[in-house]
Enzyme design. Structure first.
Site, PDB file in Angstrom:
ATOM      1  CG  ASN A 226      34.580  12.668  13.669  1.00 35.67           C
ATOM      2  OD1 ASN A 226      34.938  11.500  13.603  1.00 35.67           O
ATOM      3  ND2 ASN A 226      33.581  13.072  14.424  1.00 35.67           N
TER       4      ASN A 226
ATOM      5  CG  HIS B 228      32.961   9.803  23.591  1.00 32.09           C
ATOM      6  ND1 HIS B 228      32.318   8.834  22.843  1.00 32.09           N
ATOM      7  CD2 HIS B 228      32.930  10.946  22.859  1.00 32.09           C
ATOM      8  CE1 HIS B 228      31.930   9.376  21.692  1.00 32.09           C
ATOM      9  NE2 HIS B 228      32.275  10.638  21.681  1.00 32.09           N
TER      10      HIS B 228
ATOM     11  CE  LYS C 248      32.990  16.168  17.405  1.00 37.41           C
ATOM     12  NZ  LYS C 248      31.984  15.915  18.428  1.00 37.41           N
TER      13      LYS C 248
END
Length: 462
Positions: A140, A186, A117
């Site tokens: 982010n 996650h 990302k």
């Protein structure tokens, strides 16, 4: 998000949960719009420049009266009692990027995925800037979107979004958005790959036919997406009907009814790893969605220097190259990191804190690419089990021992790669800290006089 969120409505008082970078930015944005801010944090937090401007909620206190919305920071688990109370009362719980979105005065380009990302966000920002547009690279990747609201109109906002941030989106509608890949990550928060993928796909929910969804044709998890947006695919492995693919070392853009366009050469991507070619392809399609020409895309790629700790070349000694991929915190990232190396040439440092992923998914790629594995941290015992006899390995326990042992064994033409497939929090403050320690160890070895020393750590595998 449970209660109705009306970004056009008048807010009088908002709770900001978490005073990290995004929480502070949200508080500043709210204050600048005349909204009173109450702040909560699970840790002792110093309000800094917000001292005297916000009200700090005492630890363990319930939701105050008169709260019109809760802005939650990405690192705050959504099962916190304060958030559960807000949902019971019908108070909207939103992300900081959702708070900022209605105030933006230009198109949004959004990037999400399990891996790549930040690199793709930085590449996209560089391409848009090279195309002559004013651009804000944020989210982010490090700078909160809320801090970018005020400024000249017409800027392009290139925003990296984690699944945690996407969970709190309600009206956020990007002009172009990319889902780079999906792999187990996650799972300590989501419980399953399906639930994790659903959180990612939420980004595309409110796009319409005027918007663009950029998807990885080589990753089935990304293309299973229900969206009204125009779907543009990128692929390293096959021709696509709308998007871009690799053909004789060139990345070609294709679109129904239009002539093919050469966007760039694979050799224009200055970074190691097949994943970075994929990142560049996704970035190019996003840049094309806001009007960037191929010449600007090529120029931006050639100038791109990469981000720290993402398969970053640290140095070389005696024909052995050292790479820092500390950001490789899940098996999917590690597989991509080592895929581009010659078979049997990688000395791979694995381990840390597993986030619920199935580490066995790594075994086939490690068997093919690695000459030896060096296991560290909490997950070392788990890696012992999943690797078995697939590749020689040793229980190094610490990064220091792993680096020294790998340096002693590596031969000309081989690489020592830190790509742990795990989080860093068992032995380090962050993936950045882990990468910094690795780089310092490498610099010491490269700069030392004489040999690299003998192997350290217990020999525990064959």
């Amino acid at each position: 998000m449970n209660g109705p969120w009306n970004p056009a409505g008048r807010l009088e008082r908002v709770l900001v949960y978490g005073l990290g970078l995004s929480g502070r930015a949200a508080a500043r944005l709210l204050l600048s719009r005349g909204v009173a801010v109450v702040a909560a944090d699970d840790k002792t937090a110093d309000p800094g420049d917000l001292t005297g401007r916000i009200e700090m909620l005492p630890s363990g206190a319930g939701l105050p009266e008169g709260i019109g919305a809760v802005v939650v920071s990405p690192g705050v688990p959504l099962d916190r009692p304060l958030l559960a109370e807000a949902r019971r009362r019908g108070v909207p719980v939103i992300a900081e990027v959702e708070l900022a979105f209605p105030f933006l005065n230009g198109p949004v380009v959004a990037i999400t995925g399990s891996n790549g990302k930040s690199t793709t966000t930085a590449m996209t920002g560089g391409m848009v800037r090279a195309g002559g547009f004013q651009v804000e690279v944020c989210g982010n990747i490090g700078e909160p979107l809320s801090d970018k609201v005020d400024g000249p109109p017409g800027r392009v906002f290139v925003v990296e979004l984690s699944s945690f941030q996407i969970e709190g989106l309600v009206t956020f509608k990007p002009k172009a958005a990319a889902l780079l890949n999906l792999s187990e990550d996650h799972l300590d928060r989501y419980g399953s790959l399906a639930a994790y993928g659903d959180a990612k796909r939420r980004l595309f929910r409110d796009q319409d036919a005027q918007d663009v969804a950029v998807l990885n044709a080589d990753d089935a998890g990304t293309t299973r997406l229900d969206t009204r947006a125009a779907r543009r695919l990128f692929s390293r492995l096959r021709r696509v009907e709308d998007g871009c693919h690799v053909e004789d070392g060139r990345v070609i853009e294709v679109s129904p009814g239009s002539p093919d366009i050469e966007l760039f050469h694979a050799a224009d991507v200055p970074l190691a790893g097949v994943q970075n070619l994929e990142n560049a392809m996704a970035a190019a399609l996003l840049a094309r969605a806001v009007g960037v020409e191929p010449a600007a895309i090529r120029a931006a790629l050639r100038a791109f220097q990469g981000l720290p700790h993402r398969l970053q070349k640290v140095g070389e000694r005696g024909g052995v190259t050292f790479y820092d991929d500390s950001k490789g915190t899940n098996p999917g990232a590690t597989m991509k990191a080592i895929e581009g190396f010659a078979d049997g040439t990688v000395h791979l440092i694995l381990g840390g804190r597993n986030k619920g992923a199935d580490l066995a998914t790594l075994t086939p790629m490690v068997r093919r690419k690695a000459r030896r594995a060096y296991l560290i941290g909490e997950a070392a015992a788990e890696f012992e089990t999943v690797l078995g006899a697939a590749v020689p390995w040793e229980r190094a326990e610490t990064l220091d021992r792993a680096v020294r042992s790998a340096a002693a064994r590596a031969q000309v033409g081989e690489a020592i790669v830190l790509s742990p497939a795990c989080a860093s929090f068992d032995q380090f403050r962050s993936f950045v800290h882990r990468g910094q320690v690795f780089q310092e160890l490498v610099r010491h070895i490269i700069g030392s006089v004489g040999g690299m020393g003998g192997p350290h750590g217990e020999e525990a595998g064959v």
